[in-house]
Motif scaffolding. Structure first.
Motif, short mmCIF file in Angstrom:
data_model
loop_
_atom_site.label_atom_id
_atom_site.label_comp_id
_atom_site.label_asym_id
_atom_site.label_seq_id
_atom_site.Cartn_x
_atom_site.Cartn_y
_atom_site.Cartn_z
N GLY A 1 18.57 72.77 16.25
CA GLY A 1 19.68 73.60 15.76
C GLY A 1 21.01 72.89 15.79
N SER A 2 21.03 71.65 16.27
CA SER A 2 22.29 70.92 16.36
C SER A 2 22.83 70.60 14.96
CB SER A 2 22.06 69.63 17.16
OG SER A 2 22.82 68.58 16.63
N ARG A 3 24.11 70.84 14.78
CA ARG A 3 24.71 70.52 13.47
C ARG A 3 24.91 69.02 13.30
NH1 ARG A 3 29.84 74.09 14.43
NH2 ARG A 3 29.68 72.76 16.27
N THR A 4 24.91 68.31 14.43
CA THR A 4 25.12 66.86 14.36
C THR A 4 23.89 66.15 13.79
OG1 THR A 4 26.58 67.06 16.26
CG2 THR A 4 25.81 64.84 15.74
N HIS B 1 13.03 69.97 19.62
CA HIS B 1 13.99 68.88 19.44
C HIS B 1 13.43 67.84 18.46
CE1 HIS B 1 16.16 70.67 22.69
NE2 HIS B 1 17.01 69.66 22.80
N PHE C 1 17.71 65.41 19.86
CA PHE C 1 18.60 66.38 19.22
C PHE C 1 17.91 67.73 19.17
CE2 PHE C 1 21.76 63.54 17.39
CZ PHE C 1 21.08 62.33 17.25
N ASP C 2 18.58 68.76 19.64
CA ASP C 2 18.12 70.13 19.41
C ASP C 2 18.03 70.33 17.89
OD1 ASP C 2 18.27 73.00 18.89
OD2 ASP C 2 18.76 73.20 21.01
N GLY D 1 30.41 72.55 22.62
CA GLY D 1 30.68 73.88 22.05
C GLY D 1 30.39 73.93 20.56
N LYS D 2 30.74 75.08 19.99
CA LYS D 2 30.44 75.31 18.57
C LYS D 2 31.71 75.51 17.75
CE LYS D 2 25.91 75.04 18.80
NZ LYS D 2 25.20 73.90 18.19
N TRP E 1 26.16 64.32 35.18
CA TRP E 1 25.67 65.68 35.02
C TRP E 1 24.54 65.88 36.01
CZ3 TRP E 1 27.07 70.10 32.89
CH2 TRP E 1 26.12 71.08 32.59
N TYR F 1 29.18 69.15 36.19
CA TYR F 1 29.74 67.80 36.08
C TYR F 1 30.10 67.34 37.47
CZ TYR F 1 29.98 68.97 31.18
OH TYR F 1 29.64 69.33 29.90
N PHE G 1 32.71 69.02 23.06
CA PHE G 1 31.64 68.57 22.15
C PHE G 1 30.30 69.29 22.42
CE2 PHE G 1 34.70 65.18 21.41
CZ PHE G 1 34.63 65.07 20.02
N GLY H 1 30.49 65.07 16.36
CA GLY H 1 29.87 64.65 17.62
C GLY H 1 29.34 65.81 18.42
N MET H 2 28.42 65.49 19.31
CA MET H 2 27.89 66.51 20.24
C MET H 2 27.62 65.86 21.60
SD MET H 2 23.85 67.13 19.63
CE MET H 2 22.75 65.88 20.32
N THR H 3 27.83 66.66 22.63
CA THR H 3 27.52 66.21 23.99
C THR H 3 26.01 66.11 24.16
OG1 THR H 3 29.51 67.27 24.79
CG2 THR H 3 27.80 66.84 26.43
N ALA H 4 25.55 65.03 24.76
CA ALA H 4 24.11 64.84 24.97
C ALA H 4 23.85 64.06 26.26
CB ALA H 4 23.50 64.09 23.79
C1 FMN Z 1 25.66 68.15 29.80
C2 FMN Z 1 25.09 68.56 28.46
C3 FMN Z 1 24.08 67.81 27.89
C4 FMN Z 1 23.54 68.15 26.64
N1 FMN Z 1 22.55 67.37 26.12
C5 FMN Z 1 22.07 67.64 24.89
C6 FMN Z 1 21.11 66.78 24.30
O1 FMN Z 1 20.69 65.78 24.87
N2 FMN Z 1 20.68 67.09 23.04
C7 FMN Z 1 21.15 68.18 22.36
O2 FMN Z 1 20.71 68.41 21.22
N3 FMN Z 1 22.06 69.01 22.90
C8 FMN Z 1 22.54 68.76 24.14
N4 FMN Z 1 23.49 69.57 24.69
C9 FMN Z 1 23.93 70.76 23.94
C10 FMN Z 1 24.86 70.39 22.76
O3 FMN Z 1 25.98 69.64 23.21
C11 FMN Z 1 25.34 71.67 22.08
O4 FMN Z 1 24.24 72.39 21.57
C12 FMN Z 1 26.36 71.41 20.98
O5 FMN Z 1 26.93 72.64 20.61
C13 FMN Z 1 25.77 70.74 19.76
O6 FMN Z 1 26.81 70.59 18.83
P1 FMN Z 1 26.58 70.57 17.26
O7 FMN Z 1 25.89 71.86 16.87
O8 FMN Z 1 27.99 70.47 16.70
O9 FMN Z 1 25.74 69.38 16.98
C14 FMN Z 1 24.03 69.28 25.94
C15 FMN Z 1 25.06 70.04 26.52
C16 FMN Z 1 25.57 69.70 27.75
C17 FMN Z 1 26.70 70.51 28.36
#
Ligand code: FMN
Length: 158
Positions: free
Chosen positions: A56-59, A129, A53-54, A87-88, A149, A154, A85, A33-36
Motif C-alpha cells: 500500500g506504500s505510495r513510494t 509486501h 515495501f508495503d 506519515g501520509k 528503532w 526511537y 516520512f 520518500g518513506m520511512t523504512a
Molecule cells: C520505524 C518505521 C519503520 C518502517 N519501515 C517500513 C518498511 O520497511 N517498509 C514499509 O513499506 N513501510 C515501513 N514503515 C511504514 C511507512 O513509513 C509508512 O507506511 C509510510 O506512510 C509510507 O509512505 P508512502 O505511502 O508515502 O510510501 C515504517 C514506519 C516506521 C515508523
C-alpha cells in the motif's frame, strides 16, 4: 499447530534493533520518500541491497517508475524526519522544508548518517509486501550517530 498473532510477531521482531532509513526516489513531480527499517544488505558480489515495501506504500510505484532509489540512514536527532516520512502527508508535501540534494539521481537528505544509491533490479512478491532489490551504485558516509528503532520507539546507541 501453533500460530502466531500478527501483533505478537511485531512485538517479538521489535526486539531486533534496526537503524531507521528514508527510502527516496525522484518522481516526475519531485522527490518522494518513506520511512523504512526493513532494509538489508543482500549480496557483496554483486553489491545488492533489499528494501521491503508495503504493497500500500505510495513510494513503491514511484520507485518502480524511476528505476532508482536512495536509502538515507537517519542520524540521531532526525526523529522528526522519520515521523514525517512515516506519515501520509500528500506525497508532494513530504519534502516541504526538508533540505536535500540530488546525487546520482536520488534525493539525499541533508544531515543523514549515511546514504546509498541503488538501481532497481527486481521486485519480488513477499506476502503483503514487495521486496525491492537494488544494485548499489553509490555509498557515502554522512555525519553524526545513528537513529535506532527498538521495540516500537526511537532511541540512540547510548
Ligand atoms: C520505524 C518505521 C519503520 C518502517 N519501515 C517500513 C518498511 O520497511 N517498509 C514499509 O513499506 N513501510 C515501513 N514503515 C511504514 C511507512 O513509513 C509508512 O507506511 C509510510 O506512510 C509510507 O509512505 P508512502 O505511502 O508515502 O510510501 C515504517 C514506519 C516506521 C515508523
Amino acid at each position: 499447530m501453533r500460530s502466531v498473532a500478527p501483533q505478537r510477531f511485531r512485538q517479538v521482531i521489535g526486539r531486533f534493533p534496526t537503524g531507521v532509513t528514508v527510502v527516496t526516489a525522484m518522481s516526475a513531480d519531485g522527490p518522494v520518500g518513506m520511512t523504512a527499517n526493513a532494509v538489508t544488505s543482500l549480496s557483496l558480489e554483486p553489491l545488492l541491497l533489499l528494501v521491503c515495501f508495503d504493497n500500500g506504500s505510495r513510494t513503491l510505484p514511484l520507485v518502480r517508475g524511476s528505476g532508482r532509489f536512495g536509502v538515507n540512514v537517519l542520524a540521531r536527532g532526525q526523529e522528526d524526519l522519520a515521523r514525517r516520512f512515516a506519515g501520509k502527508l500528500p506525497e508532494a508535501e513530504k519534502f516541504d522544508g526538508v533540505p536535500y540534494s540530488l546525487d546520482d539521481g536520488v534525493p539525499v537528505i541533508e544531515g543523514a548518517h549515511a546514504w546509498l544509491g541503488c538501481d532497481l533490479t527486481e521486485l519480488l512478491p513477499g506476502g503483503d509486501h514487495t521486496i525491492g532489490i537494488g544494485a548499489v551504485v553509490a555509498a557515502e558516509l554522512g555525519v553524526g550517530e545513528p537513529l535506532v528503532w527498538y521495540s516500537g520507539s526511537y532511541s540512540a546507541l547510548r
